[in-house]
Design a protein around this motif. Structure first.
Motif, PDB file in Angstrom:
ATOM      1  N   LYS A 101      78.424  31.083  47.487  1.00 49.71           N
ATOM      2  CA  LYS A 101      79.517  31.848  48.063  1.00 49.71           C
ATOM      3  C   LYS A 101      79.178  32.325  49.476  1.00 49.71           C
ATOM      4  O   LYS A 101      80.032  32.314  50.366  1.00 49.71           O
ATOM      5  N   GLU A 152      74.849  31.057  42.482  1.00 47.39           N
ATOM      6  CA  GLU A 152      76.282  31.219  42.726  1.00 47.39           C
ATOM      7  C   GLU A 152      76.540  32.073  43.959  1.00 47.39           C
ATOM      8  O   GLU A 152      77.389  31.757  44.797  1.00 47.39           O
ATOM      9  N   LEU A 153      75.795  33.168  44.106  1.00 52.01           N
ATOM     10  CA  LEU A 153      75.956  34.037  45.267  1.00 52.01           C
ATOM     11  C   LEU A 153      75.560  33.328  46.560  1.00 52.01           C
ATOM     12  O   LEU A 153      76.207  33.508  47.600  1.00 52.01           O
ATOM     13  N   GLU A 174      79.516  29.435  51.841  1.00 46.45           N
ATOM     14  CA  GLU A 174      80.925  29.148  52.097  1.00 46.45           C
ATOM     15  C   GLU A 174      81.536  30.167  53.049  1.00 46.45           C
ATOM     16  O   GLU A 174      82.284  29.813  53.972  1.00 46.45           O
ATOM     17  N   ALA A 175      81.193  31.452  52.849  1.00 49.97           N
ATOM     18  CA  ALA A 175      81.699  32.496  53.749  1.00 49.97           C
ATOM     19  C   ALA A 175      81.169  32.288  55.166  1.00 49.97           C
ATOM     20  O   ALA A 175      81.891  32.490  56.151  1.00 49.97           O
ATOM     21  N   ASN A 216      83.150  29.509  56.761  1.00 49.00           N
ATOM     22  CA  ASN A 216      84.485  29.994  57.140  1.00 49.00           C
ATOM     23  C   ASN A 216      84.423  30.841  58.398  1.00 49.00           C
ATOM     24  O   ASN A 216      85.292  30.743  59.281  1.00 49.00           O
TER      25      ASN A 216
END
Length: 241
Positions: free
Chosen positions: A86, A82-83, A89-90, A93
Motif C-alpha cells: 500500500k 500488505e502495508l 502504491e501511495a 500515486n
C-alpha cells in the motif's frame, strides 16, 4: 416361652404365613430393585454419554472456530507485506500527481507568458490598418504632385487632398481607440488647471484671473477607462495674488 414369641412377636400372623410372605416378597422386591438400578444406570449412562458428546461437540466447534480464526487472521509478516504494498502504491500515486502538477504549472506559466507577449496583438493589427491608410494617402499625394508638373493650383489641390486624408485617418483612429480600447483624448485649453490631468511646462501670471487656467495646450492628454495615463503638457496662467 409362648407361641407369640415363636412367631416373631406378631400373634396375628401365623408363622407359616410370615415365612411365605417374606419369602414371596423378597425375590420380587429384589428383582424390582435390580431392574430399577439397571434402568437408572442405563438412564444415567445415557445422560452422561449425551453430556460427554455435547462437551466433545462444543470443544470440537471451539477448536474449529479457533482454527478458522487462526487461518483467517494474517500474520505480522503478511501485514507488513500488505502495508509495504500500500505504501508503494501511495508513493507511485504521489509521484504521478506531482508530475501532473509540475506539467500543469509549466503549461500555465507558458500560457501566461504567451498572453503577456501577445496581449497587444489585436491593438497592433488595428494600428497596422491605420498605417496602411497613411501609405495610401501618401502615395495619392505623391501621384497628384507628380501630375501637377509644377502647377501651383494642382500642387495645392494635392496638398489639400493629403491633409483631408490624414485628418480622416486621425479621426477614424481616435474613434476606434475610444470605442474598442477605452482610450480617449481630452482637450485642456481653457480648462481650470488640474495637476492630475495637466503638466505645466510654461507659466504666466495675470491679475485678471482668480484661479490657474490652462491657456495653451502643447501635447494632448489621454485617459484609459477613467484613468489618466498621460497628462497634457500645457501653459498655465496663474493669478498674481
Amino acid at each position: 416361652m409362648n407361641e407369640s414369641s415363636k412367631t416373631g412377636g406378631n400373634p396375628a400372623v401365623p408363622e407359616g404365613e410370615a415365612l411365605l410372605g417374606g419369602a414371596g416378597n423378597g425375590p420380587e422386591k429384589a428383582d424390582q430393585r435390580a431392574k430399577d438400578c439397571t434402568e437408572g444406570g442405563i438412564i444415567n449412562n445415557s445422560a452422561g454419554a449425551e453430556a460427554e458428546n455435547g462437551a466433545e461437540t462444543m470443544v470440537s466447534e471451539e477448536t474449529t472456530e479457533a482454527r478458522g480464526s487462526a487461518e483467517k487472521s494474517p500474520t505480522s509478516e503478511e501485514k507488513i507485506t500488505e502495508l509495504e504494498a500500500k505504501l508503494a502504491e501511495a508513493g507511485d500515486n504521489y509521484l504521478r500527481k506531482a508530475a501532473d502538477f509540475e506539467n500543469f504549472r509549466k503549461r500555465m506559466n507558458q500560457e501566461k507568458s504567451n498572453a503577456i507577449e501577445y496581449a497587444n496583438q489585436t491593438l497592433l493589427l488595428d494600428l497596422a490598418s491605420v498605417i496602411d491608410d497613411f501609405e495610401r494617402a501618401i502615395k495619392s499625394a505623391e501621384t497628384q504632385k507628380a501630375a501637377a508638373n509644377g502647377d501651383k493650383d494642382k500642387i495645392t489641390a494635392a496638398y489639400n487632398s493629403l491633409h483631408e486624408g490624414i485628418s480622416l485617418i486621425e479621426k477614424n483612429l481616435l474613434t476606434q481607440l475610444e470605442n474598442k480600447w477605452g482610450l480617449k483624448r481630452f482637450d485642456s485649453a481653457g480648462e481650470p488647471f488640474d495637476p492630475n490631468r495637466h503638466e505645466a511646462i510654461m507659466m504666466e501670471k495675470s491679475a485678471e484671473l482668480e484661479e490657474p487656467v490652462v491657456t495653451e495646450e502643447f501635447i494632448k492628454g489621454y485617459v484609459l477607462k477613467e484613468r489618466v495615463i498621460r497628462p497634457a503638457k500645457v501653459k498655465v496662467v496663474m493669478p498674481e495674488k
